[in-house]
Design a protein around this motif. Structure first.
Motif, PDB file in Angstrom:
ATOM      1  N   SER A 165     157.438  76.712  24.477  1.00 54.61           N
ATOM      2  CA  SER A 165     158.231  77.937  24.514  1.00 54.61           C
ATOM      3  C   SER A 165     159.641  77.679  25.051  1.00 54.61           C
ATOM      4  CB  SER A 165     157.524  78.987  25.367  1.00 54.61           C
ATOM      5  OG  SER A 165     158.308  80.149  25.509  1.00 54.61           O
ATOM      6  N   LYS A 166     159.723  76.868  26.096  1.00 53.28           N
ATOM      7  CA  LYS A 166     161.012  76.640  26.752  1.00 53.28           C
ATOM      8  C   LYS A 166     161.939  75.760  25.917  1.00 53.28           C
ATOM      9  CE  LYS A 166     163.040  75.156  31.161  1.00 53.28           C
ATOM     10  NZ  LYS A 166     163.686  76.467  31.420  1.00 53.28           N
ATOM     11  N   PHE A 167     161.377  74.697  25.313  1.00 50.80           N
ATOM     12  CA  PHE A 167     162.219  73.707  24.639  1.00 50.80           C
ATOM     13  C   PHE A 167     162.110  73.745  23.118  1.00 50.80           C
ATOM     14  CE2 PHE A 167     161.170  71.799  28.844  1.00 50.80           C
ATOM     15  CZ  PHE A 167     162.449  71.856  29.389  1.00 50.80           C
ATOM     16  N   GLN A 168     161.217  74.578  22.589  1.00 50.66           N
ATOM     17  CA  GLN A 168     161.044  74.691  21.140  1.00 50.66           C
ATOM     18  C   GLN A 168     160.702  73.341  20.507  1.00 50.66           C
ATOM     19  OE1 GLN A 168     161.141  77.897  19.513  1.00 50.66           O
ATOM     20  NE2 GLN A 168     160.943  78.291  21.714  1.00 50.66           N
ATOM     21  N   ILE A 169     159.817  72.618  21.166  1.00 51.53           N
ATOM     22  CA  ILE A 169     159.324  71.336  20.670  1.00 51.53           C
ATOM     23  C   ILE A 169     157.802  71.422  20.612  1.00 51.53           C
ATOM     24  CG2 ILE A 169     159.149  68.842  21.060  1.00 51.53           C
ATOM     25  CD1 ILE A 169     161.742  69.011  22.684  1.00 51.53           C
TER      26      ILE A 169
END
Length: 300
Positions: free
Chosen positions: A254-258
């Protein structure tokens, strides 16, 4: 589709987090999940020179070993498919032979890429390191190239020199590199070509992985001690997880979209977060998390 012959420089993505700023560290993720749509991450580096070796020997069939969730099985099938070669997977778990409904998405994808399977009971599968059994297998398939489990051998280890060269160009002075570990070939290759003052941390994805250490050291060479194998972050064992790993995975994605794969990179991220919370890191460290791909199994 990107050809597996094409060498690309994958991104080194900076991860921004207030926790890193408070400590004074910098953190990146090496996005080798983007190096090929099917033969992702470390698997391409491990296969590349083995494929070249097979071609030199005039062999156009690969035989290898793995479990139902093996990224190596999927990658080998895809690599052979793209070259027009045949592949055979010797799969742990004879209960899967007549139970297609229980097959993982990884096995199904490998089959779509033409891999034929032989399902072995666990006692027989343990013979995969016994030379007499391997010799008999080679006699059954005299024109095949035998790849060990996980694709880990001296050719696989040598394939990681290019990864380290890329990292040195992308992040001068990096100090620590975290990678997931199955059979140990990726850890060995990264440590072998890293400098002595750069530490490579391996996060074992299976239980009781200390047995890997002698082989890893042998691949690297006895004079080099710039690596560590952490065995406490397996999350219950290979292809298993727990609520904390799943929570950390969701938070990271969610935070880094990885997107992370659940077998390897999710456990790596969990291990890194645990060490971060335990104040393991010091100001000035430049840390790289290695994304080894395996996303074909992310919904298994």
């Amino acid at each position: 589709m990107t050809s597996p012959q094409t060498e690309i420089t994958t991104p080194l993505q900076k991860l921004e987090d207030a926790r890193f700023d408070q400590i004074g560290i910098e953190v990146w993720m090496k996005r080798d999940d983007l190096n090929h749509p099917l033969i992702q991450g470390n698997k391409w580096h491990k296969l590349r020179l083995n494929l070249d070796q097979a071609a030199k020997q005039g062999q156009t069939q690969l035989i290898t070993f793995g479990g139902a969730y093996s990224n190596h099985i999927a990658a080998t099938a895809a690599a052979c498919y793209e070259r027009g070669w045949s592949s055979i997977g010797l799969i742990r778990g004879d209960e899967l032979a007549n139970n297609h409904q229980a097959w993982s998405l990884t096995l199904k994808q490998a089959q779509r890429h033409g891999m034929q399977f032989e399902f072995l009971d666990r006692q027989t599968y343990r013979l995969r390191h016994h030379q007499a059994w391997l010799d008999a297998l080679q006699q059954r398939f005299p024109n095949a190239y035998l790849l060990p489990e996980g694709g880990s051998n001296e050719f696989a280890v040598a394939g990681f020199e290019k990864v380290i060269n890329q990292l040195n160009q992308q992040c001068e002075g990096w100090t620590d590199l975290f990678c997931a570990v199955g059979t140990g070939g990726s850890l060995a290759g990264l440590a072998k070509y890293a400098s002595p003052n750069q530490t490579v941390w391996g996060i074992a994805s299976l239980k009781n992985a200390d047995y890997l250490k002698p082989q890893i050291q042998n691949w690297i060479g006895s004079s080099k001690q710039n690596w560590r194998l952490l065995t406490e972050f397996h999350g219950g064992g290979y292809a298993k997880s727990n609520s904390e790993i799943m929570l950390k995975t969701k938070q990271f994605e969610s935070k880094f979209q990885i997107l992370l794969d659940p077998i390897y990179t999710a456990k790596l991220v969990w291990a890194f977060n645990t060490l971060l919370e335990q104040n393991h890191f010091q100001a000035g460290q430049k840390i790289v998390l290695y994304h080894s791909g395996g996303l074909q199994g992310c919904t298994d």
